[in-house]
Write a protein that holds these residues in place. Structure first.
Motif, short mmCIF file in Angstrom:
data_model
loop_
_atom_site.label_atom_id
_atom_site.label_comp_id
_atom_site.label_asym_id
_atom_site.label_seq_id
_atom_site.Cartn_x
_atom_site.Cartn_y
_atom_site.Cartn_z
N UNK A 197 5.93 13.26 -12.58
CA UNK A 197 6.38 13.22 -13.98
C UNK A 197 5.30 13.74 -14.94
N UNK A 198 4.03 13.56 -14.58
CA UNK A 198 2.97 14.15 -15.40
C UNK A 198 3.05 15.66 -15.34
N UNK A 199 3.36 16.18 -14.15
CA UNK A 199 3.51 17.63 -13.99
C UNK A 199 4.67 18.15 -14.83
N UNK A 200 5.79 17.41 -14.84
CA UNK A 200 6.93 17.80 -15.67
C UNK A 200 6.57 17.79 -17.15
N UNK A 201 5.80 16.81 -17.52
CA UNK A 201 5.41 16.69 -18.94
C UNK A 201 4.54 17.86 -19.36
N UNK A 202 3.61 18.22 -18.52
CA UNK A 202 2.72 19.36 -18.83
C UNK A 202 3.50 20.64 -18.92
N UNK A 203 4.52 20.79 -18.03
CA UNK A 203 5.33 22.00 -18.06
C UNK A 203 6.10 22.11 -19.38
N UNK A 204 6.65 20.98 -19.85
CA UNK A 204 7.39 20.98 -21.10
C UNK A 204 6.48 21.27 -22.30
N UNK A 205 5.25 20.72 -22.25
CA UNK A 205 4.31 20.90 -23.37
C UNK A 205 3.79 22.34 -23.42
N UNK A 206 3.73 22.98 -22.27
CA UNK A 206 3.19 24.36 -22.24
C UNK A 206 4.22 25.39 -22.65
N UNK A 207 5.50 24.97 -22.70
CA UNK A 207 6.58 25.91 -23.07
C UNK A 207 6.58 26.15 -24.57
N UNK B 33 0.84 -1.20 0.00
CA UNK B 33 0.00 0.00 0.00
C UNK B 33 0.88 1.26 0.00
N UNK B 34 1.96 1.23 0.82
CA UNK B 34 2.86 2.38 0.86
C UNK B 34 3.57 2.55 -0.48
N UNK B 35 3.97 1.45 -1.07
CA UNK B 35 4.66 1.49 -2.37
C UNK B 35 3.73 2.06 -3.44
N UNK B 36 2.48 1.67 -3.40
CA UNK B 36 1.50 2.15 -4.38
C UNK B 36 1.28 3.65 -4.20
N UNK B 37 1.21 4.09 -2.93
CA UNK B 37 1.03 5.53 -2.67
C UNK B 37 2.22 6.32 -3.16
N UNK B 38 3.41 5.78 -2.97
CA UNK B 38 4.62 6.44 -3.47
C UNK B 38 4.61 6.50 -5.00
N UNK B 39 4.19 5.40 -5.63
CA UNK B 39 4.17 5.34 -7.09
C UNK B 39 3.19 6.39 -7.65
N UNK B 40 2.04 6.54 -7.01
CA UNK B 40 1.07 7.53 -7.48
C UNK B 40 1.64 8.94 -7.38
N UNK B 41 2.37 9.22 -6.31
CA UNK B 41 2.99 10.54 -6.16
C UNK B 41 4.08 10.74 -7.20
N UNK B 42 4.82 9.69 -7.48
CA UNK B 42 5.89 9.79 -8.48
C UNK B 42 5.30 10.01 -9.87
N UNK B 43 4.21 9.30 -10.14
CA UNK B 43 3.54 9.44 -11.44
C UNK B 43 3.02 10.87 -11.61
N UNK B 44 2.48 11.42 -10.54
CA UNK B 44 1.97 12.79 -10.59
C UNK B 44 3.11 13.78 -10.85
#
Length: 482
Positions: free
Chosen positions: A472-482, A459-470
């Motif tokens: 990298x998605x944030x980084x992707x959006x930042x690159x696409x908006x540039x 459960x802790x690993x899954x919670x960490x993975x969701x935060x990590x996924x969020x």
């Protein structure tokens, strides 16, 4: 002169000589008239004077045992070879005979070295007696020359063996102690006499007995290797500071020794911790033995201490490497797996955990180099070490950029407190290293009723993975908006 014809003289089992010292007496008179008072000093000034006196002695008669001892065919054969029998070895001992006669003593004795006519060395015990009626002129003296070669050989062998034993003790590269344990044996015998059977329980109840026994030990001697091992300048220096050598660990070690002695094991060994006089630690292998012949009273015991400090340090370092990650100083995956199994088997609940994954490490390694990435990992290790300081928690690096903090006994409130502390530590670290901030994905969980530890970790690993996924998605959006 009846003794000259006596069958007792001829048949005696001891070599007998009848000698005339009258010329020696005349020489004494000349010296005294010349003012000689201290004969010993006078003779030692010129040792030829001793040999001169010896040559003045006349051999009147010897018995068969004398001929046999000196391997002479007859009396004439013996007389003709007296210089071979009485070599220079006898000069020192002959001084004592002359001094006795000079001082009007009727009896004298000493040990001397003679030689048989075949050249065999003989240690003899010489006894001389001035026969009654001949005291004034010393014209008849009875001498016995008992062969004590075998006895002297045994003494020389014993002295040689003792010298070798002392050299082995003194110059042994191993620390050796000779001690007296007799008072300890008396104490143990007394306990057995009054019916004590469970000695281990007795020691548990009477811990002061161990201290009393320690004080009862008498140190007889130590060798040079002991002084070197403990940094002492002399035996007195060591003994005056002996309680520096034996730290608090000594009580437990000595307790084990007492138990071995109680069981009758007068030869045993164990590992122990001692201290040099400068306070540095000494790990030693202690080997204890009661010397043969002292089993009844233990008054002579030997301790041999082999320095295993270097080996212990190597073992500890290897053990450290087996459980720790060298880069971050945190525990490694091997320890983490063992700890999970241990916690699963224990009844301690609840258990919480924090999963941590460093964001962007691969990119940093690719663009800035692995040295920069390794530095970020070391900083992470320092942060997690501070987090678990003075707790029962553990922090492990389980992958390249993955970390897990295990919090046994921590409920959700304690977990939240640790998470708050973790975020604060990260914030402080990033302020200090403002040009190279660390970013983590963090997940956590606390065990629920009847939940397996493995499921809580997932459960802790899954919670960490969701935060990590969020992240990298944030980084992707930042690159696409540039």
């Amino acid at each position: 002169m009846e003794i000259l014809d006596s069958s007792i003289f001829d048949l005696s089992p001891i070599p007998f000589w009848l000698e005339d010292f009258s010329e020696v007496k005349n020489q004494f008179d000349i010296w005294k008239n010349d003012g000689v008072e201290n004969l010993e000093d006078f003779l030692r000034e010129d040792m030829s004077r001793v040999l001169h006196c010896a040559n003045l002695i006349k051999v009147l008669k010897v018995n068969h045992k004398t001929l046999e001892l000196f391997e002479a065919k007859n009396v004439d054969h013996l007389r003709e070879n007296l210089s071979q029998i009485f070599s220079n070895d006898m000069a020192e001992s002959h001084i004592h005979d002359l001094l006795a006669l000079w001082n009007n003593q009727a009896h004298f004795s000493n040990t001397a070295v003679n030689y048989s006519l075949t050249g065999k060395r003989l240690d003899i015990h010489l006894r001389g007696t001035v026969l009654p009626g001949h005291e004034d002129n010393l014209s008849l003296i009875l001498l016995s020359t008992e062969n004590i070669t075998s006895y002297q050989d045994a003494c020389r062998l014993e002295a040689h063996s003792r010298s070798i034993a002392e050299a082995r003790f003194t110059y042994s590269p191993t620390s050796l102690w000779v001690e007296d344990f007799s008072r300890i044996k008396t104490r143990l015998d007394h306990l057995k006499a009054i019916g004590i059977e469970d000695f281990v329980t007795f020691l548990d109840v009477h811990n002061d007995f161990i201290i009393e026994c320690l004080r009862d030990i008498s140190i007889i001697d130590v060798n040079q290797a002991t002084l070197n091992l403990f940094g002492a300048s002399s035996k007195d220096h060591l003994l005056q500071n002996i309680y520096t050598v034996f730290g608090h660990e000594t009580l437990n070690t000595f307790r084990g020794q007492l138990i071995e002695l109680w069981k009758g094991n007068i030869h045993h060994q164990c590992e122990a911790v001692n201290y040099a006089l400068d306070g540095s630690i000494r790990h030693v292998l202690l080997q204890f033995t009661i010397f043969p012949g002292f089993e009844d009273n233990w008054s002579m015991a030997q301790l041999a201490l082999t320095d295993i400090t270097a080996r212990k340090k190597a073992e500890n370092y290897l053990e450290y490497l087996g459980k720790h990650d060298v880069l971050t100083k945190l525990y490694n995956r091997s320890f983490y797996s063992s700890e999970i199994n241990r916690i699963e088997r224990s009844t301690l609940r609840p258990v919480s955990c924090i999963y941590i994954d460093m964001n962007g490490l691969k990119e940093i390694n690719d663009t800035q180099g692995h040295d920069v990435g390794d530095d970020l990992l070391r900083r992470t290790g320092a942060i997690l070490t501070q987090l678990i300081h003075n707790t029962l928690y553990s922090a492990s690096r389980i992958g390249g950029d993955e970390f897990v903090v295990l919090l046994p006994g921590a409920d959700e409130a304690a977990l939240q407190s640790s998470l708050d502390a973790l975020h604060e530590l990260i914030h402080i670290d990033n302020q200090f290293y403002s040009t190279q901030k660390i970013n983590f994905a963090i997940g956590s969980a606390s065990s629920q009723n009847n939940e397996r530890i493995e499921d809580m970790l997932k459960r802790a690993d899954k919670a960490m993975y969701l935060q990590k996924r969020a992240f990298y998605l944030s980084l992707k959006h930042e690159k696409e908006s540039v």
